[in-house]
Design a protein around this motif. Structure first.
Motif, PDB file in Angstrom:
ATOM      1  N   LEU A 458       0.790  -1.164   0.129  1.00 26.91           N
ATOM      2  CA  LEU A 458       0.110  -0.057   0.091  1.00 26.91           C
ATOM      3  C   LEU A 458       0.855   1.229  -0.060  1.00 26.91           C
ATOM      4  O   LEU A 458       0.603   2.321  -0.803  1.00 26.91           O
ATOM      5  CB  LEU A 458      -1.036  -0.047   1.179  1.00 26.91           C
ATOM      6  CG  LEU A 458      -2.119  -1.133   1.249  1.00 26.91           C
ATOM      7  CD1 LEU A 458      -2.749  -1.336   2.631  1.00 26.91           C
ATOM      8  CD2 LEU A 458      -3.130  -0.812   0.118  1.00 26.91           C
ATOM      9  N   SER A 459       1.981   1.269   0.775  1.00 23.24           N
ATOM     10  CA  SER A 459       2.870   2.513   0.875  1.00 23.24           C
ATOM     11  C   SER A 459       3.625   2.756  -0.284  1.00 23.24           C
ATOM     12  O   SER A 459       3.579   3.937  -1.127  1.00 23.24           O
ATOM     13  CB  SER A 459       3.860   2.567   2.000  1.00 23.24           C
ATOM     14  OG  SER A 459       4.486   1.071   1.785  1.00 23.24           O
ATOM     15  N   ARG A 460       3.964   1.642  -1.179  1.00 19.45           N
ATOM     16  CA  ARG A 460       4.559   1.960  -2.392  1.00 19.45           C
ATOM     17  C   ARG A 460       3.647   2.341  -3.676  1.00 19.45           C
ATOM     18  O   ARG A 460       3.761   3.060  -4.356  1.00 19.45           O
ATOM     19  CB  ARG A 460       5.048   0.608  -2.965  1.00 19.45           C
ATOM     20  CG  ARG A 460       6.577   0.116  -2.455  1.00 19.45           C
ATOM     21  CD  ARG A 460       6.918  -1.340  -2.691  1.00 19.45           C
ATOM     22  NE  ARG A 460       8.223  -1.886  -2.317  1.00 19.45           N
ATOM     23  CZ  ARG A 460       9.258  -1.700  -3.088  1.00 19.45           C
ATOM     24  NH1 ARG A 460       9.301  -1.222  -4.169  1.00 19.45           N
ATOM     25  NH2 ARG A 460      10.624  -2.063  -2.551  1.00 19.45           N
ATOM     26  N   CYS A 461       2.364   1.702  -3.349  1.00 20.20           N
ATOM     27  CA  CYS A 461       1.309   2.210  -4.390  1.00 20.20           C
ATOM     28  C   CYS A 461       0.980   3.826  -4.141  1.00 20.20           C
ATOM     29  O   CYS A 461       0.911   4.551  -5.247  1.00 20.20           O
ATOM     30  CB  CYS A 461       0.043   1.215  -4.183  1.00 20.20           C
ATOM     31  SG  CYS A 461      -1.309   1.819  -5.097  1.00 20.20           S
ATOM     32  N   LEU A 462       0.849   4.278  -2.984  1.00 19.11           N
ATOM     33  CA  LEU A 462       0.725   5.661  -2.675  1.00 19.11           C
ATOM     34  C   LEU A 462       1.850   6.595  -3.004  1.00 19.11           C
ATOM     35  O   LEU A 462       1.650   7.669  -3.515  1.00 19.11           O
ATOM     36  CB  LEU A 462       0.526   5.804  -1.112  1.00 19.11           C
ATOM     37  CG  LEU A 462      -0.879   5.326  -0.721  1.00 19.11           C
ATOM     38  CD1 LEU A 462      -1.069   5.658   1.086  1.00 19.11           C
ATOM     39  CD2 LEU A 462      -2.248   5.788  -1.331  1.00 19.11           C
ATOM     40  N   GLU A 463       3.137   5.910  -2.818  1.00 12.88           N
ATOM     41  CA  GLU A 463       4.327   6.811  -3.259  1.00 12.88           C
ATOM     42  C   GLU A 463       4.168   7.233  -4.878  1.00 12.88           C
ATOM     43  O   GLU A 463       4.640   8.167  -5.030  1.00 12.88           O
ATOM     44  CB  GLU A 463       5.567   6.032  -2.779  1.00 12.88           C
ATOM     45  CG  GLU A 463       5.712   6.224  -1.329  1.00 12.88           C
ATOM     46  CD  GLU A 463       6.961   5.285  -0.902  1.00 12.88           C
ATOM     47  OE1 GLU A 463       7.538   4.871  -2.041  1.00 12.88           O
ATOM     48  OE2 GLU A 463       7.057   5.066   0.285  1.00 12.88           O
ATOM     49  N   ARG A 464       3.827   6.243  -5.639  1.00 12.60           N
ATOM     50  CA  ARG A 464       3.928   6.013  -7.026  1.00 12.60           C
ATOM     51  C   ARG A 464       2.632   6.861  -7.798  1.00 12.60           C
ATOM     52  O   ARG A 464       2.746   6.858  -8.920  1.00 12.60           O
ATOM     53  CB  ARG A 464       3.967   4.815  -7.539  1.00 12.60           C
ATOM     54  CG  ARG A 464       5.384   4.324  -7.480  1.00 12.60           C
ATOM     55  CD  ARG A 464       5.536   2.903  -7.571  1.00 12.60           C
ATOM     56  NE  ARG A 464       6.908   2.458  -7.634  1.00 12.60           N
ATOM     57  CZ  ARG A 464       7.615   2.282  -6.674  1.00 12.60           C
ATOM     58  NH1 ARG A 464       7.027   2.693  -5.344  1.00 12.60           N
ATOM     59  NH2 ARG A 464       8.986   1.965  -6.703  1.00 12.60           N
ATOM     60  N   LEU A 465       1.687   7.158  -6.857  1.00 12.74           N
ATOM     61  CA  LEU A 465       0.345   7.998  -7.226  1.00 12.74           C
ATOM     62  C   LEU A 465       0.752   9.529  -7.525  1.00 12.74           C
ATOM     63  O   LEU A 465       1.703  10.075  -6.311  1.00 12.74           O
ATOM     64  CB  LEU A 465      -0.773   7.793  -6.441  1.00 12.74           C
ATOM     65  CG  LEU A 465      -1.294   6.550  -6.643  1.00 12.74           C
ATOM     66  CD1 LEU A 465      -2.464   6.125  -5.753  1.00 12.74           C
ATOM     67  CD2 LEU A 465      -1.998   6.061  -8.074  1.00 12.74           C
ATOM     68  N   GLN A 466       0.179  10.331  -7.954  1.00  9.89           N
ATOM     69  CA  GLN A 466       0.328  11.786  -8.101  1.00  9.89           C
ATOM     70  C   GLN A 466      -0.256  12.182  -6.799  1.00  9.89           C
ATOM     71  O   GLN A 466      -1.371  12.167  -6.485  1.00  9.89           O
ATOM     72  CB  GLN A 466      -0.434  12.382  -9.401  1.00  9.89           C
ATOM     73  CG  GLN A 466       0.195  13.963  -9.616  1.00  9.89           C
ATOM     74  CD  GLN A 466      -0.919  14.608 -10.752  1.00  9.89           C
ATOM     75  OE1 GLN A 466      -1.399  13.774 -11.265  1.00  9.89           O
ATOM     76  NE2 GLN A 466      -0.518  15.786 -11.148  1.00  9.89           N
ATOM     77  N   PRO A 467       0.284  13.262  -5.940  1.00  4.18           N
ATOM     78  CA  PRO A 467      -0.186  13.659  -4.658  1.00  4.18           C
ATOM     79  C   PRO A 467      -1.050  14.788  -4.893  1.00  4.18           C
ATOM     80  O   PRO A 467      -0.609  15.643  -5.752  1.00  4.18           O
ATOM     81  CB  PRO A 467       1.162  13.875  -4.068  1.00  4.18           C
ATOM     82  CG  PRO A 467       2.330  14.257  -4.922  1.00  4.18           C
ATOM     83  CD  PRO A 467       1.975  13.479  -6.297  1.00  4.18           C
TER      84      PRO A 467
END
Length: 581
Positions: A458-467
């Motif tokens: 989940l953390s890797r996924c959030l890091e690779r999405l546009q903030p």
């Protein structure tokens, strides 16, 4: 053509289906051209039979005078004197003293209603404009001030795109002819001969371009006398109307009453509260600190209950009337940068009974400001990037889709379960398939990692999405901005003679007016505070106050303004207490 016909039917519901089909025919040639106004606004013009029939500005359709000559009763019409047409064609708006009030009364319109302007004695419209106030407000103002913002007239450049024909002669209604007769009787009382009248009879057509300079001067003289007569007649009418004011208010719909309340608080705030030194002023501060405090006891401003629905739309209407100017000084944050205090509407405004006095409002200015401020609601969001599309397309999302962290979590969990990627021996791990490998792993990791823990997945996924982040100020629509919101930055700088100063930046992002914060701090710590442009930014200001004032600043931001600590950076630089003996 089908869409245009549906747009025309929606914009002008009084037109029948046959009339809409006649205006926008199926088989005849229909051309679309784009022109630009002197302000640089793009205008789409629809041409039929070599004449412009409609024009569109900011997705709003308006009829041209050529169309109104075919359908003269399409819009509510207000009559004016023939000499006024030349002023309107030159770019002037229609002022209320130039509007002829018929014996039957003016048409009932609301602020923002599209209206036609006719010349006295001829029902053929010569101009198209938007009412700047309702009929009730026109009469309450004694027929003074600006009545209509004129968009297009006979003799203007848009008219010149057509065959340049003159308005037809259309017989006025009975009430209009009665007005002409009364105007003729008044001229006879003033010693004028009927032949010298510059107001046309119903069976005659007077083109303003055919008037000689002498005729125009005579018309101007008559117009001046008529305006004076109307102004004098308006005074007792205004006195008489005060007795019926309560009855008129009761007859208005709740939406009209809220519109009127917003107008009163707006002009009251500009006339009695806001000073030139306050500019630029955040629109949220203007609403929360100035307009709200001008609201009479027992009433409450609620933009959702008005016809505007958004405060930005309300201010946009005032900006179109050239009362003030609003600019987006920082991304997503609008400020009032200029106010025309000489505007007739501001000058003519009188504080109604029941409103708090200006002096009392000024005394409680800082107190009101603190009470009405509400910390914005800030929600982190995530946008689907190009690299992450394969992972999210199964759930129906595409590039640019905006999701909350809980939505991202649910999508990932559903993806893992639907593809049976949970490790059978240890359910704390997820097997990495080809899509997870491409989306979440670096090239150097793709041959080494075959499983990921749930939290790491989940953390890797959030890091690779546009903030992204969403900011919602009290009483306003949510605003979504790119990136993570910048925290309020507090720093200590050293000046000459080893003196320290506290510098505060990014207050505008949280709806705080730097000038208000500086004034409040200055009163609390009895130290001088200044406002200056923040370096490295285009249109933000920073507050600078003498000494290390982080303790006082932390108390104000955390306790009074109720801002979360995670959005404030630099509180750890406060001076340590208890060292001095």
């Amino acid at each position: 053509r089908r869409k245009l016909r549906s747009d025309v039917a929606a914009a002008f519901p009084s037109l029948s289906t046959e009339q809409v089909a006649e205006l926008v025919p199926n088989k005849e040639e229909l051309n679309v051209i784009r022109i630009f106004s002197h302000k640089g606004e793009a205008i789409t013009v629809y041409m039929n039979h070599r004449n412009p029939i409609l024009f569109e500005v900011e997705k709003v359709l308006y009829p041209t005078v050529y169309t109104l000559w075919v359908y003269p009763d399409l819009l509510p019409a207000f009559a004016t004197w023939p000499p006024v047409l030349q002023k309107l064609a030159g770019g002037a708006d229609l002022m209320l003293p130039g509007v002829v009030v018929p014996p039957s009364g003016l048409p009932q319109v609301q602020r923002g209603t599209l209206c036609a302007v006719t010349l006295l004695g001829n029902r053929a419209p010569v101009a198209v404009g938007v009412a700047t106030m309702s009929t009730e407000e026109m009469l309450a103002a004694g027929m003074k001030g600006k009545g209509f913002a004129v968009l297009h007239t006979h003799l203007d450049h848009l008219w010149e795109y057509g065959d340049k024909s003159s308005p037809p002669t259309l017989a006025p209604l009975v009430t209009d002819s009665a007005a002409v007769e009364s105007a003729g009787d008044e001229e006879e009382l003033q010693g004028k001969e009927p032949g010298s009248s510059c107001c046309p009879e119903p069976e005659q057509h007077v083109d303003i371009r055919d008037l000689s300079l002498r005729d125009r001067a005579t018309c101007a003289e008559v117009l001046g006398k008529e305006e004076l007569h109307e102004n004098r007649a308006a005074e007792p009418a205004e006195d008489a109307s005060t007795g019926d004011q309560q009855e008129a208010e009761d007859s208005r719909s709740p939406q009209e009453q809220m519109d009127a309340l917003f107008n009163q608080c707006f002009f009251y705030a500009l006339k009695c509260r806001v000073k030139k030194s306050d500019l630029p002023l955040l629109t949220s501060t203007f609403l929360g600190s100035h307009m709200v405090s001008c609201c009479p006891a027992g009433k409450q401003l609620d933009i959702k209950k008005s016809s505007y629905k958004k405060f930005s739309k309300f201010l946009q209407g005032m900006q179109q009337q050239r009362i003030l100017q609003v600019k987006e000084l920082s991304k997503g944050v609008e400020s009032i940068v200029d106010v025309d205090w000489k505007h007739p509407d501001i000058k003519a405004f009188a504080v109604p009974e029941g409103f708090s006095s200006a002096s009392a409002a000024q005394d409680s200015k800082s107190e009101d400001r603190e009470q009405v401020y509400h910390a914005p609601e800030i929600i982190p969001l995530y946008g689907v990037s190009t690299k992450m599309i394969p992972l999210f397309q199964e759930s129906g999302h595409r590039k640019g889709s905006i999701l909350s962290s809980s939505e991202v979590r649910n999508i990932i969990i559903n993806y893992v379960k639907s593809n049976e990627l949970v490790d059978e021996t240890n359910k704390n791990f997820v097997k990495v398939n080809a899509i997870l490998c491409d989306c979440l792993l670096d090239k150097s990791e793709q041959d080494e990692i075959s499983h990921l823990k749930w939290d790491e997945l989940l953390s890797r996924c959030l890091e690779r999405l546009q903030p992204l982040h969403q900011v919602t100020f009290s009483g306003q629509e949510p605003v979504v901005r790119k990136g993570n919101i910048e925290p309020i930055d507090i720093s200590i700088a050293q000046r000459s003679s080893n003196k320290k100063v506290t510098i505060i930046k990014n207050l505008e992002l949280y709806g705080l007016d730097p000038q208000c914060v500086a004034n409040s701090l200055q009163q609390k710590v009895q130290a001088s505070a200044t406002i200056s442009p923040a370096p490295g930014t285009k249109d933000r200001a920073q507050v600078q106050i003498q000494g290390n004032q982080i303790h006082h600043l932390a108390k104000m931001l955390l306790e009074e303004y109720q801002l979360p600590r995670k959005y404030i950076q630099g509180l750890e630089k406060a001076p340590k207490l208890g060292r001095k003996k």
